[in-house]
Design a protein around this motif. Structure first.
Motif, PDB file in Angstrom:
ATOM      1  N   THR A  69       0.834  -1.203   0.000  1.00  0.00           N
ATOM      2  CA  THR A  69       0.000   0.000   0.000  1.00  0.00           C
ATOM      3  C   THR A  69       0.865   1.247   0.000  1.00  0.00           C
ATOM      4  O   THR A  69       1.726   1.429   0.851  1.00  0.00           O
ATOM      5  CB  THR A  69      -0.940   0.006   1.217  1.00  0.00           C
ATOM      6  OG1 THR A  69      -0.174  -0.157   2.408  1.00  0.00           O
ATOM      7  CG2 THR A  69      -1.952  -1.124   1.119  1.00  0.00           C
ATOM      8  N   THR A  96      -3.012   7.135   0.171  1.00  0.00           N
ATOM      9  CA  THR A  96      -4.418   7.350  -0.135  1.00  0.00           C
ATOM     10  C   THR A  96      -4.709   8.789  -0.504  1.00  0.00           C
ATOM     11  O   THR A  96      -4.028   9.708  -0.050  1.00  0.00           O
ATOM     12  CB  THR A  96      -5.316   6.958   1.061  1.00  0.00           C
ATOM     13  OG1 THR A  96      -6.683   7.091   0.659  1.00  0.00           O
ATOM     14  CG2 THR A  96      -5.061   7.800   2.281  1.00  0.00           C
ATOM     15  N   ASN A 103      -8.175   9.331  -0.411  1.00  0.00           N
ATOM     16  CA  ASN A 103      -9.551   9.386   0.086  1.00  0.00           C
ATOM     17  C   ASN A 103      -9.729   8.593   1.373  1.00  0.00           C
ATOM     18  O   ASN A 103      -9.398   7.431   1.457  1.00  0.00           O
ATOM     19  CB  ASN A 103     -10.553   8.931  -0.978  1.00  0.00           C
ATOM     20  CG  ASN A 103     -10.193   7.616  -1.617  1.00  0.00           C
ATOM     21  OD1 ASN A 103      -9.407   6.844  -1.093  1.00  0.00           O
ATOM     22  ND2 ASN A 103     -10.764   7.343  -2.760  1.00  0.00           N
ATOM     23  N   PHE A 130     -13.463   4.278   5.933  1.00  0.00           N
ATOM     24  CA  PHE A 130     -13.152   3.706   4.626  1.00  0.00           C
ATOM     25  C   PHE A 130     -11.908   4.405   4.092  1.00  0.00           C
ATOM     26  O   PHE A 130     -11.840   5.636   4.078  1.00  0.00           O
ATOM     27  CB  PHE A 130     -14.314   3.929   3.657  1.00  0.00           C
ATOM     28  CG  PHE A 130     -15.597   3.304   4.121  1.00  0.00           C
ATOM     29  CD1 PHE A 130     -15.912   1.997   3.784  1.00  0.00           C
ATOM     30  CD2 PHE A 130     -16.491   4.021   4.904  1.00  0.00           C
ATOM     31  CE1 PHE A 130     -17.088   1.414   4.217  1.00  0.00           C
ATOM     32  CE2 PHE A 130     -17.675   3.454   5.340  1.00  0.00           C
ATOM     33  CZ  PHE A 130     -17.977   2.145   4.993  1.00  0.00           C
ATOM     34  N   VAL A 131     -10.934   3.605   3.648  1.00  0.00           N
ATOM     35  CA  VAL A 131      -9.694   4.156   3.115  1.00  0.00           C
ATOM     36  C   VAL A 131      -9.442   3.528   1.752  1.00  0.00           C
ATOM     37  O   VAL A 131      -9.244   2.317   1.651  1.00  0.00           O
ATOM     38  CB  VAL A 131      -8.493   3.872   4.049  1.00  0.00           C
ATOM     39  CG1 VAL A 131      -7.228   4.531   3.514  1.00  0.00           C
ATOM     40  CG2 VAL A 131      -8.782   4.331   5.475  1.00  0.00           C
ATOM     41  N   GLY A 132      -9.475   4.342   0.710  1.00  0.00           N
ATOM     42  CA  GLY A 132      -9.120   3.871  -0.631  1.00  0.00           C
ATOM     43  C   GLY A 132      -7.616   4.023  -0.800  1.00  0.00           C
ATOM     44  O   GLY A 132      -7.076   5.106  -0.633  1.00  0.00           O
ATOM     45  N   LEU A 133      -6.948   2.926  -1.104  1.00  0.00           N
ATOM     46  CA  LEU A 133      -5.481   2.921  -1.139  1.00  0.00           C
ATOM     47  C   LEU A 133      -4.928   2.631  -2.524  1.00  0.00           C
ATOM     48  O   LEU A 133      -5.434   1.750  -3.234  1.00  0.00           O
ATOM     49  CB  LEU A 133      -4.950   1.855  -0.180  1.00  0.00           C
ATOM     50  CG  LEU A 133      -5.228   2.112   1.300  1.00  0.00           C
ATOM     51  CD1 LEU A 133      -5.182   0.823   2.091  1.00  0.00           C
ATOM     52  CD2 LEU A 133      -4.230   3.121   1.836  1.00  0.00           C
ATOM     53  N   ASN A 134      -3.878   3.359  -2.902  1.00  0.00           N
ATOM     54  CA  ASN A 134      -3.073   2.974  -4.054  1.00  0.00           C
ATOM     55  C   ASN A 134      -2.210   1.810  -3.598  1.00  0.00           C
ATOM     56  O   ASN A 134      -1.724   1.794  -2.462  1.00  0.00           O
ATOM     57  CB  ASN A 134      -2.158   4.126  -4.485  1.00  0.00           C
ATOM     58  CG  ASN A 134      -2.939   5.313  -4.972  1.00  0.00           C
ATOM     59  OD1 ASN A 134      -3.841   5.168  -5.777  1.00  0.00           O
ATOM     60  ND2 ASN A 134      -2.592   6.490  -4.493  1.00  0.00           N
ATOM     61  N   ILE A 168      -5.901  -0.818  -6.750  1.00  0.00           N
ATOM     62  CA  ILE A 168      -6.678  -0.083  -5.749  1.00  0.00           C
ATOM     63  C   ILE A 168      -7.194  -1.064  -4.712  1.00  0.00           C
ATOM     64  O   ILE A 168      -7.697  -2.131  -5.063  1.00  0.00           O
ATOM     65  CB  ILE A 168      -7.858   0.656  -6.391  1.00  0.00           C
ATOM     66  CG1 ILE A 168      -7.356   1.675  -7.409  1.00  0.00           C
ATOM     67  CG2 ILE A 168      -8.710   1.348  -5.332  1.00  0.00           C
ATOM     68  CD1 ILE A 168      -8.424   2.279  -8.264  1.00  0.00           C
ATOM     69  N   VAL A 169      -7.047  -0.711  -3.450  1.00  0.00           N
ATOM     70  CA  VAL A 169      -7.562  -1.522  -2.349  1.00  0.00           C
ATOM     71  C   VAL A 169      -8.475  -0.648  -1.501  1.00  0.00           C
ATOM     72  O   VAL A 169      -8.122   0.491  -1.177  1.00  0.00           O
ATOM     73  CB  VAL A 169      -6.389  -2.054  -1.473  1.00  0.00           C
ATOM     74  CG1 VAL A 169      -6.932  -2.768  -0.224  1.00  0.00           C
ATOM     75  CG2 VAL A 169      -5.487  -2.976  -2.281  1.00  0.00           C
ATOM     76  N   LEU A 170      -9.632  -1.168  -1.151  1.00  0.00           N
ATOM     77  CA  LEU A 170     -10.517  -0.477  -0.221  1.00  0.00           C
ATOM     78  C   LEU A 170     -10.383  -1.158   1.133  1.00  0.00           C
ATOM     79  O   LEU A 170     -10.705  -2.337   1.280  1.00  0.00           O
ATOM     80  CB  LEU A 170     -11.978  -0.514  -0.673  1.00  0.00           C
ATOM     81  CG  LEU A 170     -12.991   0.068   0.324  1.00  0.00           C
ATOM     82  CD1 LEU A 170     -12.715   1.543   0.578  1.00  0.00           C
ATOM     83  CD2 LEU A 170     -14.409  -0.158  -0.163  1.00  0.00           C
TER      84      LEU A 170
END
Length: 144
Positions: A103, A106, A108, A119-123, A136-138
């Motif tokens: 990871t 983020t 967002n 909630f964390v949207g991760l590159n 992308i990982v949520l």
């Protein structure tokens, strides 16, 4: 407090917003009358913050642009009254072994209206190439 305003939350119930600057990375509040109060230094480049219901806490993940894994991709809670930070969870040690993705950071972070989950949207990317982009990982963090 810095040269660039990177992110600001919507106002809380008292019309106070919380924000982070860049160069340097500093958290601060903006009161209803425009007064600015520094809270604390951010632990790294921060591109997103989420204010919890009630306004007593906001959440962030430092090192947004690829380097978050070096510090565990920590989701951090900040007390808006004191600026005190608490690591809620380190996400990379959970995600990398389970998904084979490192990871990177983020852009967002969001708290649900109940205040029970973040909630964390991760590159993310291939740990063998040290590339932390392309996937992308949520991550959904349940708060206790």
């Amino acid at each position: 407090p810095g040269s660039i305003l990177r992110w600001a939350t919507p106002p809380d119930d008292s019309d106070t917003m919380y924000a982070v600057s860049r160069d340097p990375a500093v958290f601060f509040s903006i009161g209803a009358e425009g007064d600015i109060t520094e809270l604390a230094s951010a632990q790294g480049y921060t591109t997103s913050m989420a204010l919890a219901p009630g306004g007593g806490t906001f959440y962030y993940v430092p090192d947004a642009h690829g380097a978050a894994w070096k510090n565990g991709t920590s989701l951090i809670a900040v007390d808006t009254a004191t600026g005190e930070e608490t690591v809620v969870v380190e996400l990379n040690p959970l995600i990398e072994p389970a998904l084979g993705l490192r990871t990177g950071g983020t852009y967002n972070v969001l708290v649900d209206p109940s205040g029970e989950r973040v909630f964390v949207g991760l590159n993310a990317g291939d740990p063998d190439t040290r590339d932390t982009f392309g996937e992308i990982v949520l991550a959904i963090v349940t708060l206790e």
